[in-house]
Design a protein around this motif. Structure first.
Motif, PDB file in Angstrom:
ATOM      1  N   GLU A 285      14.629  18.149   2.402  1.00 27.62           N
ATOM      2  CA  GLU A 285      14.097  19.468   2.747  1.00 27.62           C
ATOM      3  C   GLU A 285      12.762  19.726   2.062  1.00 27.62           C
ATOM      4  N   GLU A 286      12.605  19.236   0.850  1.00 29.04           N
ATOM      5  CA  GLU A 286      11.336  19.423   0.135  1.00 29.04           C
ATOM      6  C   GLU A 286      10.218  18.611   0.791  1.00 29.04           C
ATOM      7  N   LEU A 287      10.535  17.395   1.204  1.00 28.63           N
ATOM      8  CA  LEU A 287       9.507  16.560   1.821  1.00 28.63           C
ATOM      9  C   LEU A 287       9.048  17.121   3.168  1.00 28.63           C
ATOM     10  N   LYS A 288       9.929  17.815   3.862  1.00 26.37           N
ATOM     11  CA  LYS A 288       9.548  18.416   5.142  1.00 26.37           C
ATOM     12  C   LYS A 288       8.444  19.453   4.964  1.00 26.37           C
ATOM     13  N   GLN A 289       8.378  20.040   3.771  1.00 32.33           N
ATOM     14  CA  GLN A 289       7.356  21.045   3.490  1.00 32.33           C
ATOM     15  C   GLN A 289       6.107  20.439   2.865  1.00 32.33           C
ATOM     16  N   GLU A 292       1.727  15.973   2.949  1.00 29.32           N
ATOM     17  CA  GLU A 292       1.557  14.541   3.227  1.00 29.32           C
ATOM     18  C   GLU A 292       2.484  14.047   4.337  1.00 29.32           C
ATOM     19  N   PHE A 293       3.531  14.822   4.630  1.00 30.58           N
ATOM     20  CA  PHE A 293       4.480  14.427   5.667  1.00 30.58           C
ATOM     21  C   PHE A 293       4.348  15.310   6.906  1.00 30.58           C
ATOM     22  N   ALA A 294       3.254  16.041   6.993  1.00 30.42           N
ATOM     23  CA  ALA A 294       3.046  16.919   8.153  1.00 30.42           C
ATOM     24  C   ALA A 294       2.996  16.084   9.432  1.00 30.42           C
ATOM     25  N   PRO A 361       5.290   7.913   3.128  1.00 36.15           N
ATOM     26  CA  PRO A 361       4.733   8.464   4.373  1.00 36.15           C
ATOM     27  C   PRO A 361       4.514   7.384   5.447  1.00 36.15           C
ATOM     28  N   GLN A 362       4.068   6.200   5.047  1.00 34.36           N
ATOM     29  CA  GLN A 362       3.871   5.121   6.015  1.00 34.36           C
ATOM     30  C   GLN A 362       5.206   4.680   6.616  1.00 34.36           C
ATOM     31  N   LEU A 363       6.240   4.654   5.784  1.00 37.85           N
ATOM     32  CA  LEU A 363       7.564   4.277   6.270  1.00 37.85           C
ATOM     33  C   LEU A 363       8.076   5.326   7.256  1.00 37.85           C
ATOM     34  N   ALA A 364       7.813   6.605   6.964  1.00 34.76           N
ATOM     35  CA  ALA A 364       8.222   7.687   7.865  1.00 34.76           C
ATOM     36  C   ALA A 364       7.523   7.560   9.215  1.00 34.76           C
TER      37      ALA A 364
END
Length: 473
Positions: A285-289, A292-294, A361-364
């Motif tokens: 949930e934190e990474l969704k905000q 860098e993961f936009a 982020p690249q993996l995402a």
């Protein structure tokens, strides 16, 4: 691959769009007879044992004929479409023939040579005149001079002039496989194809019961005995109103064969662990905000994949394969991370190349592209080759976990179960926590219980305490 035919008409043959594929099914034609096509235009979509692929035509012209309808499975190398390219006629491609002009060498045809995936331009198409075999009849020697050396050798053996132990029935690879599956010895089959080539029909005829010839030699016709009734073919009892039969072909056929081969070749061992992933779910949930993961897909699978990559880094021997021929264990110093994906055409396992070298982020981003491409049915054969370790997320179907079967050529596969709130002892008290069960299957020939347990424990530890991604990565 193309072949010149009469006048200015060219044949476009089914290419090998993967590595060593023998056939493909025509899913859809994008052109019809009379349509104008240009060099590079996609004319049809085919499905191989690995993926659906679009085929471009390698020249300009007008479509004259579609050789096969949609839904037909065609052998590699078979002409599927003819195109009138206009202009003067060109010489036909050399074929075995008993009456060709005798000459020392013939230069290769000039002009453009289209090249598709799975085909390359021949290093040389020069044909040299073979020497006349000593003691061979004059008529056969003349035919040998007119035909390519390889064809002469085959014809000599078929005519009884070659060594007995080198005589081999002529048949295409798919026909040889069919004969092997049906238990038919090709040496006993009577060929009906051109130049003595054995066809599929010949193999089926050889495999069929020989009851008809025996009845034909009987003195008088006899009524079928009552015991013969149960021998009626299965389709006669097929209830079309309440049953549906789905032909097994393409991706599903290849998957079935691969899974059977894996299950009965590699000795599987599966271990399980149930883990509290509450902190991992909070981190998601934190990474969704995080900016860098936009625009990127952030879900538990992303962190599970990263946890497995960390575990492989700490236990590199798990990332290996078994070479049966060389009797060697091949340890890979890279990770091509496979992700099992359910698609309308069946289960496929594309992989993320060099996943070990990617940032989170690249993996995402790579995971998002992989899933989107698989759902659209556009996964290329190259994307499904070279995997080293795989994740299958059965939790999306609401099940706790499973005992996954290894992807052929790999030594480990991780199954992820559903993440559910469960009562859990946390800091000495029973509290509701987010819990899941992981299952790791591995090839026990090269992965012993200690190594497999360490890898599974490391994955669980990272998911329980995601901060280990910083300390262990």
């Amino acid at each position: 691959m193309t072949t010149m035919t009469e006048g200015s008409v060219r044949e476009f043959k089914m290419p090998d769009v993967g590595e060593g594929l023998t056939e493909a099914e025509i899913l859809k034609w994008y052109v019809q007879p009379g349509d104008t096509v240009t060099d590079g235009q996609v004319v049809c979509e085919v499905e191989t044992a690995k993926a659906a692929v679009e085929l471009p035509i390698p020249y300009d012209g007008v479509v004259r004929e579609l050789r096969f309808p949609e839904g037909t499975t065609v052998d590699v190398g078979t002409a599927i479409i003819t195109v009138d390219v206009g202009g003067p006629a060109e010489p036909a491609a050399p074929e075995p023939a008993p009456a060709a002009p005798e000459r020392g060498e013939e230069p290769a045809p000039q002009g453009r040579q289209p090249v598709l995936v799975g085909y390359g331009v021949a290093a040389s198409s020069t044909r040299r005149r073979p020497r006349k075999a000593a003691g061979a009849p004059a008529q056969e020697a003349s035919a040998a001079q007119a035909a390519p050396a390889a064809v002469v050798a085959v014809q000599a053996e078929l005519n009884g002039h070659g060594p007995a132990d080198r005589r081999r029935p002529l048949a295409k690879p798919p026909v040889r496989k069919l004969a092997k599956d049906l238990g038919v010895d090709l040496a006993t089959v009577t060929p009906t194809g051109p130049d003595g080539v054995i066809t599929r029909e010949d193999v089926h005829a050889a495999a069929a019961p020989q009851a008809v010839p025996q009845q034909a030699t009987a003195p008088e016709p006899v009524a079928p005995a009552p015991v013969a009734a149960p021998a009626a073919p299965a389709p006669v009892t097929y209830d079309t109103a309440r049953e549906t039969r789905i032909p097994v072909k393409g991706v599903r056929k290849a998957t079935a064969a691969a899974m059977v081969g894996s299950a009965f070749t590699a000795p599987h061992v599966t271990e399980f662990v149930t883990v509290d992933v509450t902190r991992t779910m909070k981190l998601v949930e934190e990474l969704k905000q995080d900016k860098e993961f936009a625009g990127l897909r952030v879900n538990p699978l992303l962190l599970i994949a990263k946890a497995l990559l960390v575990a492989v880094k700490r236990n590199p021997d798990i990332n290996a394969s078994w070479d049966e021929a060389a009797q060697e264990i091949v340890v890979k110093h890279y990770v091509n991370l496979g992700i099992a994906a359910a698609t309308p055409r069946g289960l496929i396992v594309p992989n993320i190349k060099d996943a070990h070298a990617k940032t989170l982020p690249q993996l995402a981003q790579a995971l998002g592209e992989l899933v989107t491409t698989a759902r659209e049915g556009k996964t290329s054969p190259a994307a499904m080759q070279g995997g080293t370790v795989t994740i299958t997320n059965v939790g999306v179907f609401g099940v706790d976990t499973g005992t996954p079967i290894l992807n052929p050529g790999e030594s480990a596969i991780l199954a992820v179960g559903a993440i559910k709130p469960q009562p859990w002892v946390h800091k000495g008290k029973v509290k509701p926590r987010q819990v899941t069960t992981l299952a790791l299957s591995f090839d026990h020939r090269l992965v012993d219980g200690e190594l497999g347990s360490k890898v599974l424990a490391d994955v669980a530890a990272v998911l329980e305490q995601p901060k280990r991604l910083i300390t262990w990565a």
